[in-house]
Design a protein around this motif. Structure first.
Motif, PDB file in Angstrom:
ATOM      1  N   GLU A  40       0.792  -1.295  -0.038  1.00  0.00           N
ATOM      2  CA  GLU A  40      -0.009  -0.064  -0.116  1.00  0.00           C
ATOM      3  C   GLU A  40       0.937   1.321  -0.066  1.00  0.00           C
ATOM      4  O   GLU A  40       0.598   2.252  -0.772  1.00  0.00           O
ATOM      5  CB  GLU A  40      -0.976   0.097   1.251  1.00  0.00           C
ATOM      6  CG  GLU A  40      -1.890   0.915   1.257  1.00  0.00           C
ATOM      7  CD  GLU A  40      -3.002   0.726   0.113  1.00  0.00           C
ATOM      8  OE1 GLU A  40      -3.166   1.914  -0.537  1.00  0.00           O
ATOM      9  OE2 GLU A  40      -3.556  -0.406  -0.194  1.00  0.00           O
ATOM     10  N   LEU A  41       1.869   1.210   0.866  1.00  0.00           N
ATOM     11  CA  LEU A  41       2.809   2.222   0.729  1.00  0.00           C
ATOM     12  C   LEU A  41       3.548   2.437  -0.601  1.00  0.00           C
ATOM     13  O   LEU A  41       3.496   3.789  -0.885  1.00  0.00           O
ATOM     14  CB  LEU A  41       4.115   2.220   1.860  1.00  0.00           C
ATOM     15  CG  LEU A  41       5.047   3.425   2.072  1.00  0.00           C
ATOM     16  CD1 LEU A  41       4.286   4.743   2.363  1.00  0.00           C
ATOM     17  CD2 LEU A  41       6.070   2.864   3.089  1.00  0.00           C
ATOM     18  N   TYR A  42       3.856   1.611  -1.024  1.00  0.00           N
ATOM     19  CA  TYR A  42       4.472   1.226  -2.556  1.00  0.00           C
ATOM     20  C   TYR A  42       3.458   2.303  -3.366  1.00  0.00           C
ATOM     21  O   TYR A  42       3.855   3.229  -4.137  1.00  0.00           O
ATOM     22  CB  TYR A  42       4.973   0.217  -2.902  1.00  0.00           C
ATOM     23  CG  TYR A  42       5.807   0.339  -4.320  1.00  0.00           C
ATOM     24  CD1 TYR A  42       7.105   0.154  -4.163  1.00  0.00           C
ATOM     25  CD2 TYR A  42       5.186   0.456  -5.489  1.00  0.00           C
ATOM     26  CE1 TYR A  42       7.954   0.300  -5.315  1.00  0.00           C
ATOM     27  CE2 TYR A  42       5.839   0.320  -6.877  1.00  0.00           C
ATOM     28  CZ  TYR A  42       7.409   0.500  -6.750  1.00  0.00           C
ATOM     29  OH  TYR A  42       8.057   0.391  -7.825  1.00  0.00           O
ATOM     30  N   THR A  43       2.269   1.831  -3.442  1.00  0.00           N
ATOM     31  CA  THR A  43       1.367   2.373  -4.408  1.00  0.00           C
ATOM     32  C   THR A  43       1.036   3.768  -4.246  1.00  0.00           C
ATOM     33  O   THR A  43       0.890   4.846  -4.875  1.00  0.00           O
ATOM     34  CB  THR A  43      -0.058   1.721  -4.040  1.00  0.00           C
ATOM     35  OG1 THR A  43       0.215   0.128  -4.636  1.00  0.00           O
ATOM     36  CG2 THR A  43      -1.098   1.902  -5.238  1.00  0.00           C
ATOM     37  N   ILE A  44       0.885   4.293  -2.857  1.00  0.00           N
ATOM     38  CA  ILE A  44       0.664   5.633  -2.391  1.00  0.00           C
ATOM     39  C   ILE A  44       1.791   6.449  -2.959  1.00  0.00           C
ATOM     40  O   ILE A  44       1.457   7.617  -3.479  1.00  0.00           O
ATOM     41  CB  ILE A  44       0.582   5.711  -0.751  1.00  0.00           C
ATOM     42  CG1 ILE A  44      -0.868   5.203  -0.423  1.00  0.00           C
ATOM     43  CG2 ILE A  44       0.517   7.072  -0.567  1.00  0.00           C
ATOM     44  CD1 ILE A  44      -0.801   4.847   1.215  1.00  0.00           C
ATOM     45  N   LEU A  45       3.113   6.228  -2.738  1.00  0.00           N
ATOM     46  CA  LEU A  45       4.221   7.047  -3.244  1.00  0.00           C
ATOM     47  C   LEU A  45       4.405   7.000  -4.870  1.00  0.00           C
ATOM     48  O   LEU A  45       4.686   8.110  -5.255  1.00  0.00           O
ATOM     49  CB  LEU A  45       5.540   6.055  -2.506  1.00  0.00           C
ATOM     50  CG  LEU A  45       5.734   6.293  -1.174  1.00  0.00           C
ATOM     51  CD1 LEU A  45       6.949   5.568  -0.489  1.00  0.00           C
ATOM     52  CD2 LEU A  45       5.864   7.858  -0.684  1.00  0.00           C
ATOM     53  N   VAL A  46       3.911   5.975  -5.315  1.00  0.00           N
ATOM     54  CA  VAL A  46       3.855   5.855  -6.802  1.00  0.00           C
ATOM     55  C   VAL A  46       2.876   6.965  -7.142  1.00  0.00           C
ATOM     56  O   VAL A  46       3.105   7.992  -8.204  1.00  0.00           O
ATOM     57  CB  VAL A  46       3.774   4.707  -7.601  1.00  0.00           C
ATOM     58  CG1 VAL A  46       3.529   4.667  -8.949  1.00  0.00           C
ATOM     59  CG2 VAL A  46       4.976   3.820  -7.393  1.00  0.00           C
ATOM     60  N   ASN A  47       1.781   6.957  -6.537  1.00  0.00           N
ATOM     61  CA  ASN A  47       0.615   7.849  -6.860  1.00  0.00           C
ATOM     62  C   ASN A  47       1.019   9.422  -6.787  1.00  0.00           C
ATOM     63  O   ASN A  47       0.388  10.377  -7.175  1.00  0.00           O
ATOM     64  CB  ASN A  47      -0.707   7.330  -6.420  1.00  0.00           C
ATOM     65  CG  ASN A  47      -1.393   6.283  -6.802  1.00  0.00           C
ATOM     66  OD1 ASN A  47      -0.955   5.891  -7.888  1.00  0.00           O
ATOM     67  ND2 ASN A  47      -2.142   5.791  -6.212  1.00  0.00           N
ATOM     68  N   LEU A  48       1.765   9.496  -5.473  1.00  0.00           N
ATOM     69  CA  LEU A  48       2.465  10.683  -5.410  1.00  0.00           C
ATOM     70  C   LEU A  48       3.686  11.329  -6.193  1.00  0.00           C
ATOM     71  O   LEU A  48       4.003  12.546  -5.841  1.00  0.00           O
ATOM     72  CB  LEU A  48       2.746  10.846  -4.033  1.00  0.00           C
ATOM     73  CG  LEU A  48       1.783  10.754  -2.621  1.00  0.00           C
ATOM     74  CD1 LEU A  48       2.395  10.514  -1.389  1.00  0.00           C
ATOM     75  CD2 LEU A  48       0.845  12.119  -2.887  1.00  0.00           C
ATOM     76  N   GLY A  49       4.028  10.443  -7.139  1.00  0.00           N
ATOM     77  CA  GLY A  49       4.937  10.969  -8.335  1.00  0.00           C
ATOM     78  C   GLY A  49       6.253  10.249  -8.022  1.00  0.00           C
ATOM     79  O   GLY A  49       7.324  10.779  -8.495  1.00  0.00           O
ATOM     80  N   VAL A  50       6.500   9.361  -6.784  1.00  0.00           N
ATOM     81  CA  VAL A  50       7.752   8.666  -6.731  1.00  0.00           C
ATOM     82  C   VAL A  50       8.068   7.578  -7.594  1.00  0.00           C
ATOM     83  O   VAL A  50       7.279   6.602  -7.739  1.00  0.00           O
ATOM     84  CB  VAL A  50       8.049   8.124  -5.253  1.00  0.00           C
ATOM     85  CG1 VAL A  50       9.400   7.617  -5.251  1.00  0.00           C
ATOM     86  CG2 VAL A  50       7.585   9.471  -4.205  1.00  0.00           C
ATOM     87  N   GLU A  51       8.992   7.881  -8.557  1.00  0.00           N
ATOM     88  CA  GLU A  51       9.017   6.655  -9.773  1.00  0.00           C
ATOM     89  C   GLU A  51       9.512   5.391  -9.059  1.00  0.00           C
ATOM     90  O   GLU A  51       9.145   4.393  -9.429  1.00  0.00           O
ATOM     91  CB  GLU A  51      10.158   7.324 -10.634  1.00  0.00           C
ATOM     92  CG  GLU A  51      10.311   6.211 -11.886  1.00  0.00           C
ATOM     93  CD  GLU A  51      11.285   6.971 -12.938  1.00  0.00           C
ATOM     94  OE1 GLU A  51      11.560   6.322 -13.730  1.00  0.00           O
ATOM     95  OE2 GLU A  51      11.604   7.976 -12.927  1.00  0.00           O
ATOM     96  N   LYS A  52      10.464   5.316  -8.301  1.00  0.00           N
ATOM     97  CA  LYS A  52      11.026   4.199  -7.504  1.00  0.00           C
ATOM     98  C   LYS A  52      11.124   4.262  -6.104  1.00  0.00           C
ATOM     99  O   LYS A  52      12.171   4.522  -5.799  1.00  0.00           O
ATOM    100  CB  LYS A  52      12.371   3.741  -8.290  1.00  0.00           C
ATOM    101  CG  LYS A  52      12.268   3.375  -9.812  1.00  0.00           C
ATOM    102  CD  LYS A  52      13.737   3.047 -10.583  1.00  0.00           C
ATOM    103  CE  LYS A  52      13.573   2.953 -11.811  1.00  0.00           C
ATOM    104  NZ  LYS A  52      15.202   2.414 -12.383  1.00  0.00           N
TER     105      LYS A  52
END
Length: 330
Positions: A314-326
């Protein structure tokens, strides 16, 4: 009457709340606590006032216990000061790439609102969540230009997950309080420290650090919470305003630490410090090397019947949605 020391139950006769903060008044989170106090007073029609104390409850690690044991009414505390008590919150200290404070606080806030922190937050009512700045490798005198240069270097690391992180990155971890880092760097006991820019002005690290590799890995979570008994006795208008402004309070914490981060970096650069960017391929190597840190955390947390993998996904998905590429290697 101050509501503290085991008598934290608001009533007609008791009109003052004790808000406890483990740091100093200049801490960036102080403005958040002041706004919370103001909102409580206004929502209660002036019937409930608050008094903020600094460093009155003991060490930073004492503030969670002070809160749940009725020694204060509202407290700011750090989950990472209590290893094992807040395992999902400790996930935030894993070697995850966070580009800035707003992103990391927003991610922690989203985890909270999705209910993934409910189990470990059950003993108090949460008002807001925040995080300190991201961590970088700071070096005493050696210009580190590649991962190969990490070999043989001794580096202090504040949290137990950070010890694993720096070791997997290729350096020798040394455990010590941040208050001892200046002296250890000055005397050459350690070659560097895994630390945040806000520590520069607080501990004068610009005097003993010459180079920084900006890895922007990890963070340290914070929580502002109300004692459960106190919360149950608060008037509904007060509860409503505190709950409705939880994101505002949280992002104020993000703003405060981002400003401290920028100030610390500015002080470092103005003192002659130099930022050295590691090659992209080296950052990829570090990312791959750090995967066992995640695996170890998942295994240990899952054994406690907690949703480790789900929370990390869930944290990975949240960060990707916030614009963090990797955000990290999965």
């Amino acid at each position: 009457i101050l509501l503290a020391i085991g008598h934290s139950v608001p009533s007609q006769a008791q009109t003052k709340l004790h808000i406890a903060h483990w740091n100093v008044p200049q801490d960036p989170n102080t403005k958040v606590l002041e706004l919370i106090a103001k909102d409580i007073e206004e929502a209660s029609g002036g019937k409930i006032k608050s008094e903020i104390s600094w460093q009155a409850m003991g060490k930073p690690s004492d503030y969670f216990d002070a809160l749940v044991n009725n020694m204060c009414d509202i407290a700011l505390f750090g989950p990472t000061y209590h290893p094992g008590r807040f395992p999902i919150s400790e996930m935030m200290t894993l070697p995850i790439h966070y580009p800035n404070n707003h992103t990391v606080v927003k991610a922690y806030y989203e985890l909270w609102k999705k209910g993934l922190l409910d189990q470990e937050f059950r003993r108090f009512h949460t008002i807001a969540v925040g995080n300190n700045a991201t961590f970088h490798f700071m070096w005493r005198k050696d210009a580190i230009n590649s991962v190969a240069d990490f070999k043989g270097k001794k580096v202090s690391a504040p949290y137990h997950i950070h010890t694993q992180t720096v070791e997997r990155a290729g350096v020798t971890p040394v455990s010590m309080p941040v208050s001892e880092v200046y002296s250890a760097l000055d005397t050459g006991v350690i070659d560097g420290t895994f630390q945040i820019y806000p520590a520069v002005p607080i501990f004068k690290l610009h005097e003993v650090v010459r180079f920084v590799n900006e890895t922007s890995l990890s963070c340290g979570p914070y929580v502002i919470a109300v004692n459960k008994e106190v919360w149950n006795k608060l008037p509904e208008p007060v509860k409503n305003v505190l709950d409705s402004k939880s994101e505002i309070y949280s992002m104020m914490m993000a703003d405060g630490f981002q400003k401290m981060n920028d100030l610390g970096k500015k002080m470092f650069l103005e003192s002659g410090g130099q930022v050295i960017d590691l090659p992209a391929e080296d950052m990829d190597k570090i990312g791959q090397a750090l995967k066992p840190v995640f695996d170890r955390w998942i295994e240990a947390t899952s054994k406690r019947n907690l949703p480790a993998q789900k929370s990390l996904d869930e944290l990975y998905t949240i960060l990707v949605n916030l614009g963090v590429e990797k955000p990290f290697v999965r």
